[in-house]
Motif scaffolding. Structure first.
Motif, PDB file in Angstrom:
ATOM      1  N   THR A 212       0.839  -1.193   0.000  1.00 15.97           N
ATOM      2  CA  THR A 212       0.000   0.000   0.000  1.00 15.97           C
ATOM      3  C   THR A 212       0.873   1.241   0.000  1.00 15.97           C
ATOM      4  OG1 THR A 212      -1.657  -1.191   1.304  1.00 15.97           O
ATOM      5  CG2 THR A 212      -1.868   1.206   1.196  1.00 15.97           C
TER       6      THR A 212
ATOM      7  N   ARG B 286      -7.885   0.196  -5.229  1.00 13.84           N
ATOM      8  CA  ARG B 286      -8.147   1.538  -4.729  1.00 13.84           C
ATOM      9  C   ARG B 286      -9.220   1.454  -3.648  1.00 13.84           C
ATOM     10  NH1 ARG B 286      -7.274   6.694  -6.599  1.00 13.84           N
ATOM     11  NH2 ARG B 286      -8.772   8.280  -5.918  1.00 13.84           N
ATOM     12  N   LYS B 287      -9.055   2.211  -2.587  1.00 15.12           N
ATOM     13  CA  LYS B 287     -10.022   2.193  -1.501  1.00 15.12           C
ATOM     14  C   LYS B 287     -11.207   3.095  -1.857  1.00 15.12           C
ATOM     15  CE  LYS B 287      -8.735   1.686   2.710  1.00 15.12           C
ATOM     16  NZ  LYS B 287      -8.165   1.866   4.078  1.00 15.12           N
ATOM     17  N   GLU B 288     -12.397   2.490  -1.821  1.00 19.96           N
ATOM     18  CA  GLU B 288     -13.629   3.206  -2.138  1.00 19.96           C
ATOM     19  C   GLU B 288     -14.648   2.925  -1.045  1.00 19.96           C
ATOM     20  OE1 GLU B 288     -14.785   1.776  -5.940  1.00 19.96           O
ATOM     21  OE2 GLU B 288     -13.116   2.725  -7.012  1.00 19.96           O
ATOM     22  N   ARG B 289     -15.156   3.977  -0.444  1.00 13.92           N
ATOM     23  CA  ARG B 289     -16.132   3.860   0.635  1.00 13.92           C
ATOM     24  C   ARG B 289     -15.650   2.904   1.727  1.00 13.92           C
ATOM     25  NH1 ARG B 289     -19.192   3.600  -3.959  1.00 13.92           N
ATOM     26  NH2 ARG B 289     -19.573   1.365  -3.676  1.00 13.92           N
ATOM     27  N   GLY B 290     -14.366   3.021   2.024  1.00 16.81           N
ATOM     28  CA  GLY B 290     -13.791   2.250   3.115  1.00 16.81           C
ATOM     29  C   GLY B 290     -13.433   0.820   2.783  1.00 16.81           C
TER      30      GLY B 290
ATOM     31  N   ASP C 178      -0.023   6.829   3.089  1.00 20.38           N
ATOM     32  CA  ASP C 178      -0.863   8.034   3.086  1.00 20.38           C
ATOM     33  C   ASP C 178      -1.616   8.205   1.764  1.00 20.38           C
ATOM     34  OD1 ASP C 178       0.001   8.634   5.666  1.00 20.38           O
ATOM     35  OD2 ASP C 178       1.715   9.796   4.910  1.00 20.38           O
ATOM     36  N   SER C 179      -2.113   7.112   1.217  1.00 19.56           N
ATOM     37  CA  SER C 179      -2.902   7.193  -0.021  1.00 19.56           C
ATOM     38  C   SER C 179      -3.972   6.107  -0.011  1.00 19.56           C
ATOM     39  CB  SER C 179      -2.009   7.025  -1.255  1.00 19.56           C
ATOM     40  OG  SER C 179      -1.690   5.667  -1.459  1.00 19.56           O
ATOM     41  N   ASP C 180      -4.818   6.149  -1.011  1.00 18.33           N
ATOM     42  CA  ASP C 180      -5.883   5.161  -1.148  1.00 18.33           C
ATOM     43  C   ASP C 180      -5.624   4.191  -2.299  1.00 18.33           C
ATOM     44  OD1 ASP C 180      -7.326   6.210   0.965  1.00 18.33           O
ATOM     45  OD2 ASP C 180      -8.431   7.614  -0.321  1.00 18.33           O
TER      46      ASP C 180
ATOM     47  N   TRP D  50     -11.307  -1.879  -0.013  1.00 17.38           N
ATOM     48  CA  TRP D  50     -10.388  -1.994  -1.146  1.00 17.38           C
ATOM     49  C   TRP D  50     -11.108  -2.662  -2.312  1.00 17.38           C
ATOM     50  CZ3 TRP D  50      -6.213   0.751  -1.315  1.00 17.38           C
ATOM     51  CH2 TRP D  50      -5.539   1.110  -0.137  1.00 17.38           C
TER      52      TRP D  50
ATOM     53  N   SER E 229      -3.991   4.641  -9.509  1.00 14.28           N
ATOM     54  CA  SER E 229      -4.016   6.089  -9.224  1.00 14.28           C
ATOM     55  C   SER E 229      -4.958   6.822 -10.149  1.00 14.28           C
ATOM     56  CB  SER E 229      -2.603   6.662  -9.352  1.00 14.28           C
ATOM     57  OG  SER E 229      -1.715   6.023  -8.438  1.00 14.28           O
TER      58      SER E 229
ATOM     59  N   GLN F 219      -3.246   0.765  -3.801  1.00 12.71           N
ATOM     60  CA  GLN F 219      -2.563  -0.424  -3.303  1.00 12.71           C
ATOM     61  C   GLN F 219      -2.216  -1.355  -4.468  1.00 12.71           C
ATOM     62  OE1 GLN F 219      -4.712  -3.890  -1.264  1.00 12.71           O
ATOM     63  NE2 GLN F 219      -3.906  -2.738   0.516  1.00 12.71           N
TER      64      GLN F 219
END
Length: 440
Positions: A393, A413-417, A396-398, A419, A437, A400
């Motif tokens: 990961t 990518r983390k979406e609504r909490g 400090d980003s969303d 992955w 990204s 992975q």
């Protein structure tokens, strides 16, 4: 030249009162065979196999092929136990060449006649200038080898070669072309001419019909096939498989269930229609894979589990009621199923495994993963990564990266909490991270 007849290729003395050595057919010299194989039929190919597996000098075989292709083989005389022709060298020097094949004994011919009338269609096939594989197999089971094997084709040539020379090889290649057109030529070499053999088979067939033996098997027994094990064991004498079919333009349409008859209670017509359409689509996919070049080099796919198959079906966007049932069957719930469908669309079963499986790279796997990460960016450009099992990961980003057991990298990518899969796998981690990204 699909049919061979005595009036075109020479007379055959088939009077049963005449000794077998007087039986002879002479075939006019065939034109050069440029740009074509010598044997198209499976029995002609079996004849050449006996030659090529017997000859000790491949150079002589090549010479024989060249001579035969150039039309250097003269008229071919065929009689019991022997074929003869004059074969000319490239400089025009003629050579008398013979190839010998052992004749069948009277007892063997008697057994062959019994075998030939056992199955419906044997005699008709021979009359159609075809050598039925079952006739050869059944004859072999009775101890009668119709086709030559290794060492059965004995060469004699006035060039005094001790093995198959270019001249006897050329004669054998030419003989394959004659066998293609008329399998009775082989039976003549084994000792019986066409008319005498057919007359004997007809007499036996009539006698068999008029006076069946006690305990004789019912007529349907003549239509019995050959077991797969027997056919595989005799694969060297069976005809080649037919060409693969062309891939249809698309899956077939399942039958409609929209009828005037009310469905039985509990039958979900919508679900059945959906499953039928998906079965056709999956069959089409499997056929396309099977017809693709190199398919035989790939391992057979393992069968999907019920949970995996539920995701595959859900990826086809069924109606809400069917989708809810699939969510329940898969044990994922609606949100979990939607996430699994997304993973499936990016990578099929492999994509689903990456979503749901964590594993710890160790040893060589870990070393290869780290080497790939080191090579993906210049030292001052590599983003800070935090590793946990097979997940890397970006700090400090969303975004992975998930590392697969096959060495590929999957963008997340983390979406609504949660992955979520962001794209298909890539062999380069920098490429996969760029996809993650850029996902919305």
């Amino acid at each position: 030249m699909n049919d061979v007849h005595d009036d075109a290729y020479g007379a055959e003395n088939d009077d049963p009162r005449v000794d077998a050595p007087s039986l002879e057919r002479t075939f006019a010299a065939l034109p050069p065979a440029h740009g074509r194989g010598f044997a198209q039929s499976w029995w002609g190919q079996a004849w050449l196999k006996a030659l090529e597996e017997t000859a000790l000098d491949n150079t002589q075989l090549k010479t024989g092929r060249k001579l035969a292709r150039a039309g250097a083989v003269g008229a071919v005389s065929v009689r019991p136990g022997r074929i003869t022709a004059v074969v000319k060298d490239p400089d025009g020097t003629p050579h008398r060449s013979d190839v010998l094949l052992q004749e069948l004994s009277p007892e063997e011919w008697d057994r062959f006649a019994d075998v030939a009338i056992e199955r419906a269609g044997h005699i008709a096939a021979l009359l159609d200038r075809d050598m039925p594989p079952h006739l050869v197999e059944d004859s072999a089971a009775a101890g009668i080898e119709l086709l030559p094997g290794i060492g059965d084709l004995e060469p004699e040539c006035d060039c005094e070669a001790w093995d198959h020379c270019g001249h006897t090889s050329a004669l054998c290649y030419q003989m394959a072309r004659l066998l293609d057109q008329d399998p009775f030529v082989l039976l003549l070499m084994r000792g019986r001419g066409e008319r005498a053999l057919l007359d004997e088979l007809q007499v036996r067939s009539v006698a068999r019909t008029d006076a069946p033996q006690p305990g004789e098997a019912p007529q349907d027994a003549a239509l019995e096939g050959v077991s797969a094990a027997e056919a595989y064991a005799e694969g060297d004498i069976l005809p080649p498989l037919p060409a693969l079919p062309e891939l249809p333009s698309g899956p077939g349409l399942p039958p409609t269930l929209d009828t005037e008859v009310e469905p039985d209670a509990g039958l979900d017509v919508t679900a059945v229609e959906f499953l039928a359409a998906q079965a056709a689509a999956e069959a089409y996919r499997l056929l396309a894979d099977a017809l693709a070049p190199g398919h035989e080099l790939h391992a057979v796919e393992a069968e999907l589990t019920a949970e995996e198959d539920a995701v595959r079906l859900a990826a086809a966007e069924p109606e809400a009621e069917v989708r809810n049932r699939l969510a329940a069957v898969s044990g994922r719930g609606r949100e979990g199923l939607a996430l699994a469908v997304r993973a499936w669309r990016f990578g099929g079963r492999a994509g689903l495994h990456i979503l749901e499986e964590e594993w710890r790279p160790e040893g060589e796997a870990l070393a290869r993963a780290r080497a790939a990460l080191d090579a993906a960016w210049d030292e001052d450009e590599r983003p800070p990564l935090r590793a946990a099992h097979n997940h890397w990961t970006v700090v400090d980003s969303d975004v992975q990266l998930r590392h697969g057991r096959d060495g590929r990298w999957w963008p997340y990518r983390k979406e609504r909490g949660r992955w979520s899969p962001a794209g298909p796998a890539a062999h380069d981690p920098a490429t996969a991270l760029a996809v993650a990204s850029g996902s919305e």
